[in-house]
Design an enzyme around this catalytic site. Structure first.
Site, PDB file in Angstrom:
ATOM      1  CG  LEU A  49      -2.371  -0.686   1.228  1.00  0.00           C
ATOM      2  CD1 LEU A  49      -2.907  -0.417   2.463  1.00  0.00           C
ATOM      3  CD2 LEU A  49      -3.026  -0.118  -0.010  1.00  0.00           C
ATOM      4  CG  ASP A  50       0.784   3.948  -3.595  1.00  0.00           C
ATOM      5  OD1 ASP A  50       2.078   3.083  -3.454  1.00  0.00           O
ATOM      6  OD2 ASP A  50       0.352   4.364  -4.341  1.00  0.00           O
TER       7      ASP A  50
END
Length: 323
Positions: A49-50
């Site tokens: 996940l960014d």
């Protein structure tokens, strides 16, 4: 007893996935559960996940790390907001503005364009992504000023819909929503997607199809494989493990990551053979399960032995578990 299973973290904003794994390791270490040397538990995540994204981040502990590859391939669900009028170099709020537009689409226009992005599609990944180009991360090349040529890749958008505001209190049939012809500054969507899908690219392409530009201003993963926000814990809850909280209160079993395949309980002799890397004949399995393909082989009413596969009457180990 050494922990093996999943901690589902509701990843907060600005925390990277690798940092989240580090936080789990730190808490296991402080709780005396991580171990050392050859006995040190492995910890990994099931899908990046960014830092600017929040939501479901499955973190595998111990033998569950052998299933991280399956989790990376799993279907995922995201909620995301597209802010119209500006496109950035990173396609999110972090990057510098690269293009602007005064045009704002309407709700009716957005509804009409979404079918174009449902089903199998092709997209160009963001230049600021972790994809490797000639052995180097695309984001490292982009930051160094290298002109990165990102190739089209096929992905599947299983569903894509507008997430309307909350229902009016006391009137479940009535939605508080903008008029179809009202210009939109932003729109929030829910997407169910295949592995490899870049939501930032999807947002960019939807905006361009609406004759404007846009970037992601909010991104939240609500489901990854079988795991949902209902099972996720906050970073504060995670930190309680290092302070003495019972990890079993937060740990999901290894098999929770395999709820999409059947399970079959083996006899002790069969389980021993699989643990030794041997094969089984389907005809010798008591209570012939009539399985086909992948299944979870268990012993003693549920203790995981192996991720196994039945092919042409022969059971073979895909991944063995040392619980």
């Amino acid at each position: 007893m050494r922990p093996h299973g999943w901690i589902i973290l509701d990843k907060p904003l600005e925390l990277g996935s690798t940092q989240a794994v580090g936080a789990v390791k730190r808490n296991l270490r402080e709780a005396g559960l991580l171990g050392k040397g050859k006995n040190k538990l492995k910890v990994g995540h099931g899908g990046t996940l960014d830092p600017l994204a929040t939501g479901v981040l499955p973190i595998a502990i111990g033998e569950a790390t052998k299933l991280c590859g399956r989790m990376l391939d799993a279907t995922k669900i995201y909620e995301f907001t597209i802010g119209f009028g500006t496109e950035t170099e990173t396609l999110d709020v972090e990057g510098a503005v690269t293009e602007t537009s005064d045009h704002r689409p309407t709700m009716a226009e957005a509804e009409a364009v979404l079918p174009q992005f449902t089903g199998p599609i092709e997209q160009i990944p963001p230049k600021y992504s972790a994809l490797k180009i000639d052995g180097k991360r695309a984001y490292d090349l982009a930051r160094a000023g290298v002109d990165v040529d990102m190739k089209l890749r096929g992905v599947t958008i299983y569903s894509l819909r507008i997430r309307h505001p909350e229902l009016v209190s006391g009137s479940p049939e009535v939605l508080k929503q903008v008029q179809d012809d009202e210009p939109l500054a932003e729109i929030t969507l829910t997407a169910t997607v295949s592995k490899g899908t870049y939501i930032r690219s999807l947002a960019r392409d939807i905006a361009r199809a609406l004759n404007t530009v846009g970037h992601v201003t909010m991104l939240r993963r609500t489901k990854a494989g079988p795991f949902t926000l209902e099972q996720a814990i906050s970073l504060d809850k995670l930190n309680e493990i290092g302070k003495g909280a019972d990890i079993t209160d937060y740990l999901l079993p290894l098999e929770a990551g395999l709820d999409d395949i059947p399970a079959f309980d083996l006899t002790p002799d069969q389980a021993k053979l699989l643990r030794q890397g041997m094969t089984l004949d389907e005809r010798e399995m008591i209570g012939n399960p009539a399985l086909n393909g992948l299944f979870l082989a268990t012993e003693n009413q549920g203790s995981p032995v192996a991720l196994a596969e039945l092919v042409d009457g022969t059971v073979k180990v895909v991944r063995g578990f040392n619980m």
